[in-house]
Design a protein around this motif. Structure first.
Motif, PDB file in Angstrom:
ATOM      1  N   ILE A 111     -16.120  34.044 -53.975  1.00 11.82           N
ATOM      2  CA  ILE A 111     -16.537  34.519 -55.403  1.00 11.82           C
ATOM      3  C   ILE A 111     -16.210  33.818 -56.590  1.00 11.82           C
ATOM      4  N   ALA A 112     -17.528  33.325 -57.238  1.00 13.41           N
ATOM      5  CA  ALA A 112     -17.319  32.524 -58.322  1.00 13.41           C
ATOM      6  C   ALA A 112     -17.288  33.166 -59.772  1.00 13.41           C
ATOM      7  N   THR A 113     -16.233  32.800 -60.615  1.00 13.26           N
ATOM      8  CA  THR A 113     -16.334  33.096 -62.082  1.00 13.26           C
ATOM      9  C   THR A 113     -17.440  32.275 -63.012  1.00 13.26           C
ATOM     10  N   ARG A 114     -17.649  32.876 -63.863  1.00 10.77           N
ATOM     11  CA  ARG A 114     -18.425  31.961 -64.925  1.00 10.77           C
ATOM     12  C   ARG A 114     -17.705  30.593 -65.347  1.00 10.77           C
ATOM     13  N   PRO A 115     -18.186  29.584 -65.935  1.00  5.45           N
ATOM     14  CA  PRO A 115     -17.165  28.467 -65.999  1.00  5.45           C
ATOM     15  C   PRO A 115     -16.059  28.913 -67.190  1.00  5.45           C
ATOM     16  N   LEU A 116     -14.961  28.054 -67.020  1.00  7.23           N
ATOM     17  CA  LEU A 116     -13.676  28.658 -67.743  1.00  7.23           C
ATOM     18  C   LEU A 116     -13.807  27.743 -68.986  1.00  7.23           C
ATOM     19  N   SER A 117     -12.969  28.139 -69.847  1.00  3.45           N
ATOM     20  CA  SER A 117     -12.786  27.543 -71.106  1.00  3.45           C
ATOM     21  C   SER A 117     -12.131  26.141 -70.839  1.00  3.45           C
ATOM     22  N   GLY A 123     -13.354  38.262 -44.779  1.00  2.00           N
ATOM     23  CA  GLY A 123     -14.260  39.416 -45.189  1.00  2.00           C
ATOM     24  C   GLY A 123     -15.538  39.061 -45.327  1.00  2.00           C
ATOM     25  N   ALA A 124     -16.437  40.349 -45.059  1.00  2.00           N
ATOM     26  CA  ALA A 124     -17.927  39.965 -45.335  1.00  2.00           C
ATOM     27  C   ALA A 124     -18.379  41.003 -46.657  1.00  2.00           C
ATOM     28  N   LEU A 125     -19.128  40.531 -47.321  1.00  2.00           N
ATOM     29  CA  LEU A 125     -19.698  41.044 -48.550  1.00  2.00           C
ATOM     30  C   LEU A 125     -20.877  42.035 -48.298  1.00  2.00           C
ATOM     31  N   ARG A 126     -20.660  42.907 -47.349  1.00  2.00           N
ATOM     32  CA  ARG A 126     -21.666  43.850 -47.085  1.00  2.00           C
ATOM     33  C   ARG A 126     -20.858  45.208 -47.006  1.00  2.00           C
ATOM     34  N   GLY A 127     -21.746  46.383 -46.853  1.00  2.00           N
ATOM     35  CA  GLY A 127     -21.104  47.697 -46.533  1.00  2.00           C
ATOM     36  C   GLY A 127     -20.101  48.050 -47.755  1.00  2.00           C
ATOM     37  N   GLY A 166     -17.445  46.606 -47.942  1.00  2.00           N
ATOM     38  CA  GLY A 166     -16.757  45.097 -48.179  1.00  2.00           C
ATOM     39  C   GLY A 166     -16.957  44.560 -49.384  1.00  2.00           C
ATOM     40  N   ALA A 167     -18.169  45.079 -49.620  1.00  2.00           N
ATOM     41  CA  ALA A 167     -18.824  44.232 -50.859  1.00  2.00           C
ATOM     42  C   ALA A 167     -17.929  44.491 -52.182  1.00  2.00           C
ATOM     43  N   ALA A 168     -17.954  45.756 -52.438  1.00  2.00           N
ATOM     44  CA  ALA A 168     -17.213  46.123 -53.782  1.00  2.00           C
ATOM     45  C   ALA A 168     -15.693  45.965 -53.649  1.00  2.00           C
ATOM     46  N   LEU A 169     -15.070  46.187 -52.270  1.00  2.00           N
ATOM     47  CA  LEU A 169     -13.848  46.135 -52.087  1.00  2.00           C
ATOM     48  C   LEU A 169     -13.225  44.721 -52.366  1.00  2.00           C
ATOM     49  N   HIS A 170     -14.035  43.930 -51.623  1.00  2.00           N
ATOM     50  CA  HIS A 170     -13.620  42.360 -51.681  1.00  2.00           C
ATOM     51  C   HIS A 170     -13.463  41.914 -53.347  1.00  2.00           C
ATOM     52  N   LEU A 198      -5.529  33.893 -67.335  1.00  2.00           N
ATOM     53  CA  LEU A 198      -6.902  34.048 -67.519  1.00  2.00           C
ATOM     54  C   LEU A 198      -7.643  35.230 -68.018  1.00  2.00           C
ATOM     55  N   GLY A 199      -6.839  36.436 -68.218  1.00  2.00           N
ATOM     56  CA  GLY A 199      -7.147  37.389 -68.889  1.00  2.00           C
ATOM     57  C   GLY A 199      -8.652  37.866 -68.121  1.00  2.00           C
ATOM     58  N   ASP A 200      -9.360  38.532 -69.023  1.00  2.00           N
ATOM     59  CA  ASP A 200     -10.639  38.963 -68.111  1.00  2.00           C
ATOM     60  C   ASP A 200     -11.601  37.930 -67.871  1.00  2.00           C
ATOM     61  N   VAL A 201     -12.182  37.954 -66.768  1.00  2.00           N
ATOM     62  CA  VAL A 201     -13.105  37.072 -66.232  1.00  2.00           C
ATOM     63  C   VAL A 201     -14.331  37.698 -65.875  1.00  2.00           C
ATOM     64  N   GLU A 202     -15.395  37.172 -65.702  1.00  2.00           N
ATOM     65  CA  GLU A 202     -16.747  37.517 -65.194  1.00  2.00           C
ATOM     66  C   GLU A 202     -17.218  36.657 -63.995  1.00  2.00           C
ATOM     67  N   PHE A 203     -17.607  37.430 -63.042  1.00  2.00           N
ATOM     68  CA  PHE A 203     -18.158  36.624 -61.887  1.00  2.00           C
ATOM     69  C   PHE A 203     -19.495  36.566 -61.985  1.00  2.00           C
ATOM     70  N   GLU A 204     -19.936  35.350 -61.482  1.00  2.00           N
ATOM     71  CA  GLU A 204     -21.124  34.959 -61.577  1.00  2.00           C
ATOM     72  C   GLU A 204     -22.080  34.590 -60.393  1.00  2.00           C
ATOM     73  N   ALA A 205     -21.157  34.814 -59.135  1.00  2.00           N
ATOM     74  CA  ALA A 205     -22.021  34.447 -57.895  1.00  2.00           C
ATOM     75  C   ALA A 205     -20.907  34.883 -56.792  1.00  2.00           C
ATOM     76  N   GLU A 206     -21.553  35.266 -55.628  1.00  2.00           N
ATOM     77  CA  GLU A 206     -20.749  35.690 -54.468  1.00  2.00           C
ATOM     78  C   GLU A 206     -21.843  35.499 -53.255  1.00  2.00           C
ATOM     79  N   TRP A 207     -20.941  35.015 -52.049  1.00  2.00           N
ATOM     80  CA  TRP A 207     -21.618  34.782 -50.969  1.00  2.00           C
ATOM     81  C   TRP A 207     -20.563  34.691 -49.745  1.00  2.00           C
TER      82      TRP A 207
END
Length: 426
Positions: free
Chosen positions: A260-266, A304-308, A310-314, A329-338
Motif C-alpha cells: 500500500i502506497a501513500t501519496r508523496p510525502l513532504s 495478506g491478500a487485498l480481497r474479501g 482482508g482488503a479493509a483489514l490490511h 508522519l501524522g495523518d497520511v492518505e493512501f494512493e494505491a494498493e496491490w
C-alpha cells in the motif's frame, strides 16, 4: 493491468510503457521457447538473443504480470535461509556456489540496468533488515556473522544507528547490506523485455501455453492463436505456472503479499524516513516491509491478500503500523494498493528441474525474485547454449515434489495474516 487496479497498483501507474507486443498468431520456429515474461524468462531471452539464438517468449497475460511486476522492489543478495544452512541443504558444492552467485546477483542486476539504460528508479544504497526485540537482534547478529565470514559487505547496526537510518525508534538492530538496493520492479521487467526485443528476441503476450507435444527432436508448443516449434523450452512461470506443467505448481505454496502506497510525502518527512533510500523489512514472523519510491511515496507491505475481508483489514493495519513506526508522519492518505502471490518451497530455496528432454526450469523464489531471477535466467540461457552444464549450475537437478496440505496452507496464510494484523502491535 487487465483493468484490475489491485494487481499492480502504483507500479502500473508509474512504470514506462511496455514495448509493443501482441498475441501469437500462426506457426513459428525458434531455437528456444521461453514460457513466462518475468525476470527469469526475460533475462533468459535477453542472454539467448545476445548470443545469437532465436528466442520466442510466450506470456499468458502481459510482461511482468506475475510476481515480477507486483513485488516490493528490493534487490536483495542471498535468500531468506541463513547462509550457513544453505550448504547443509544443498551440499557444500552447490550450497557455496549458490551463495556466491546470489551474493553477486544485485551487481548483475544493476549492471544490466546500466548497460541497457533501463529506467526503473534503481537505487544502490543497500537494504535494511530490521530487528524486532531481543530475538530479532540476535538473529541479525548471527546473519551478519555468517555473511561477513564470506566477505560480504554487510554491517550490524545498533538501535541508535537503526533509528537514524530508518527514521523509526521501533527496532533493536538492523543489518545493512550494501550489496543490495531497490528498483521499480514492473519498470525493470519492461526494460528487460525491451532489451531482449532489441537483441532479437520475440515476445508474444496474451498467449498462454495450452499443450506441448513432440515434434521430431524438438517440441511443439500450442497456444490459442498459434504454435512455436523449438529445440528447447525454458519454463519461467514460477508461482503463476498453470498447465501443462502442474508439477511446478504442486511443489509451491502461494503466500499472498500486499503493498500500500501513500501519496508523496513532504520533503521534510522524506529527509527523516529512510533518508538514504534503503528498502527495509523486519524480523517478525508475519513480516512487514517499507520503502520509498522516487517520488517520495512511502510503501508498506506485509503478508495478506487485498480481497474479501482482508482488503479493509490490511488497509487499517497499514495505517496503524505507519503511525506507530513513524510518529512524525501524522495523518497520511493512501494512493494505491496491490497484491500478488509469492511461491514458497518446502525448504525455502529455489528449484532447478528438467521437465523433459531439453525442457528446463527454475522456480520457487520464496520472495527473492529480482536478483535470483535475473541471474538464474542467464544460467538457463548458458545451459541451452552449451556454455555451461547441468553439473555447473547453482542448484542441483531435482524432481518436483508436491507439498502436503498445500491448499489448506494457502488458506491458512490468507486467514492467518488477517488475524495477525487484527491483533498486531509493533
Amino acid at each position: 493491468m487487465q483493468n484490475d487496479p489491485r494487481s499492480h497498483g502504483l507500479w502500473e501507474r508509474t512504470a514506462p510503457p511496455a514495448p509493443a507486443t501482441g498475441r501469437l498468431d500462426g506457426a513459428r520456429t525458434a531455437d528456444v521457447a521461453v514460457v513466462g515474461a518475468g525476470f527469469t524468462g526475460l533475462s533468459a531471452a535477453l542472454h539467448l538473443a545476445e548470443a545469437g539464438a532465436r528466442a520466442i517468449v510466450l506470456e499468458a497475460a502481459g510482461i511482468g504480470f506475475g510476481g515480477s511486476g507486483r513485488n516490493v522492489g528490493l534487490v536483495n543478495a542471498g535468500m531468506w535461509v541463513m547462509p550457513d544452512d544453505v550448504p547443509g541443504t544443498l551440499g557444500p558444492v552447490h550450497g557455496e556456489r549458490l551463495l556466491t552467485l546470489l551474493g553477486e546477483a544485485p551487481r548483475a542486476v544493476f549492471d544490466l540496468i546500466d548497460r541497457h539504460v533501463i529506467a526503473c528508479e534503481a537505487t544502490r544504497s543497500g537494504t535494511l533488515h530490521c530487528g524486532v526485540g531481543d530475538a530479532g537482534k540476535a538473529e541479525l547478529a548471527e546473519r551478519a556473522r555468517q555473511w561477513q565470514a564470506r566477505g560480504a559487505d554487510v554491517a550490524l547496526l545498533g538501535p541508535a544507528d537503526a533509528a537514524a537510518m530508518t527514521g523509526s525508534p521501533a527496532y533493536s538492530a538492523a543489518l545493512l547490506d550494501r550489496r543490495a538496493g531497490t528498483l521499480q520492479p514492473l519498470a525493470y521487467a519492461r526494460g528487460l523485455a525491451r532489451a531482449a526485443i532489441t537483441a532479437g528476441a520475440e515476445i508474444f503476450t496474451g498467449s498462454p501455453v495450452a499443450a506441448v507435444t513432440r515434434a521430431g527432436t524438438g517440441w511443439r508448443i500450442e497456444t490459442p492463436g498459434g504454435s512455436v516449434t523449438a529445440d528447447w523450452i525454458v519454463v519461467a512461470s514460477n508461482a503463476y505456472t498453470t498447465a501443462p506443467w502442474p508439477e511446478i505448481r504442486q511443489e509451491i505454496v502461494h503466500l499472498p503479499y500486499f503493498n500500500i502506497a501513500t501519496r508523496p510525502l513532504s520533503s521534510n518527512l522524506v529527509r527523516s524516513i529512510l533518508p538514504e533510500r534503503q528498502g527495509a523489512w523486519d524480523t517478525k514472523e508475519v513480516l512487514s516491509s517499507f520503502r520509498l519510491d522516487q517520488a517520495g511515496r512511502l510503501i508498506i507491505g506485509s503478508v495478506g491478500a487485498l480481497r474479501g475481508t482482508g482488503a479493509a483489514l490490511h488497509r487499517r493495519w497499514a495505517m496503524h503500523s505507519l503511525k506507530r513506526l513513524f510518529p512524525q508522519l501524522g495523518d497520511v492518505e493512501f494512493e494505491a494498493e496491490w497484491y500478488g502471490k509469492i511461491g514458497m518451497t518446502a525448504d525455502s530455496l529455489p528449484k532447478f528441474h528438467r521437465l523433459g528432454d531439453r525442457i528446463v526450469s527454475f522456480s520457487g523464489y520464496n520472495g527473492r525474485g529480482i536478483a535470483p531471477g535475473t541471474v538464474f535466467g542467464q544460467a538457463l540461457a548458458e545451459l541451452v547454449l552449451g556454455t555451461t552444464s547441468e553439473d555447473d549450475l547453482p542448484l542441483p537437478l531435482t524432481q518436483p515434489a508436491p507439498q502436503r496440505f498445500r491448499g489448506w496452507r494457502e488458506r491458512y496464510y490468507e486467514v492467518g495474516s488477517q488475524i495477525a494484523h487484527l491483533s498486531s502491535r509493533i
